[in-house]
Design an enzyme around this catalytic site. Structure first.
Site, PDB file in Angstrom:
ATOM      1  N   SER A   1       4.007 -16.033   0.941  1.00 16.26           N
ATOM      2  CA  SER A   1       3.905 -16.669   1.378  1.00 16.26           C
ATOM      3  C   SER A   1       4.225 -17.954   2.433  1.00 16.26           C
ATOM      4  CB  SER A   1       2.543 -16.776   0.712  1.00 16.26           C
ATOM      5  OG  SER A   1       2.855 -18.046  -0.241  1.00 16.26           O
TER       6      SER A   1
ATOM      7  N   THR B   1      18.776 -21.506   7.129  1.00 13.44           N
ATOM      8  CA  THR B   1      19.364 -20.412   7.413  1.00 13.44           C
ATOM      9  C   THR B   1      20.210 -21.065   8.433  1.00 13.44           C
ATOM     10  OG1 THR B   1      17.257 -20.137   8.948  1.00 13.44           O
ATOM     11  CG2 THR B   1      17.519 -19.244   7.221  1.00 13.44           C
TER      12      THR B   1
ATOM     13  N   LYS C   1       0.701  -1.374   0.055  1.00 15.57           N
ATOM     14  CA  LYS C   1      -0.107  -0.251   0.259  1.00 15.57           C
ATOM     15  C   LYS C   1       1.072   1.181   0.368  1.00 15.57           C
ATOM     16  CE  LYS C   1      -3.377   2.409   2.485  1.00 15.57           C
ATOM     17  NZ  LYS C   1      -4.496   2.275   3.559  1.00 15.57           N
TER      18      LYS C   1
END
Length: 153
Positions: free
Chosen positions: A53, A100, A37
């Site tokens: 996602s 990671t 936005k």
């Protein structure tokens, strides 16, 4: 171009307290929503937004209902924004478990057994997916499952 990374959240079953149930939405969905936005005025017409996602949207495991729903909501957001913001392109990367620096040996070993490729992904593989979606000028409204075949098992 805007890229929104994943976030920290807490997993738990449907019986979890409100804070646990809402953590994925508070820390993963809403930040990406607001990043898109607020970045919008700065994105060129030929620009791109890539959301993140997770493969649990398509293949959840027991005890992660709100997490799976959050990832599904992000994928739906990507489609809705692709329509609303066209010609700006909006896509989603849905990674599986990615290795990671954090030590998650047990999670990595479990995930390896759940994928077609029998391994955990690497951050560079996810980065490649993001770059592809940001630079391919004819792809929009798509979710790219970079999960080693997790959703197919």
């Amino acid at each position: 171009m805007t890229f929104t990374p994943g976030a920290a959240y807490v997993l738990g079953p449907i019986t979890s307290e409100k804070e646990i149930a809402e953590s994925c939405f508070q820390n993963k969905f809403w930040p990406q929503y607001y990043a898109a936005k607020h970045a919008l005025p700065y994105i060129a017409k030929e620009g791109s937004i890539v959301l993140m996602s997770g493969a649990a949207s398509q293949r959840p495991i027991s005890g992660v209902a709100s997490y799976a729903a959050c990832n599904g909501a992000i994928e739906s957001l990507g489609k809705a924004l692709a329509i609303e913001l066209a010609p700006i392109r909006v896509n989603v990367v849905s990674p599986g478990t990615i290795r990671t620096e954090k030590d998650r040996k047990e999670a990595y070993e479990a995930y390896e057994g759940m994928t077609l490729l029998k391994r955990v992904g690497d951050v560079n593989e996810i980065a490649h997916s993001v770059i592809y979606l940001m630079t391919n000028s004819y792809t929009t409204g798509t979710t790219l499952f970079t999960d080693g075949g997790y959703v197919l098992q």
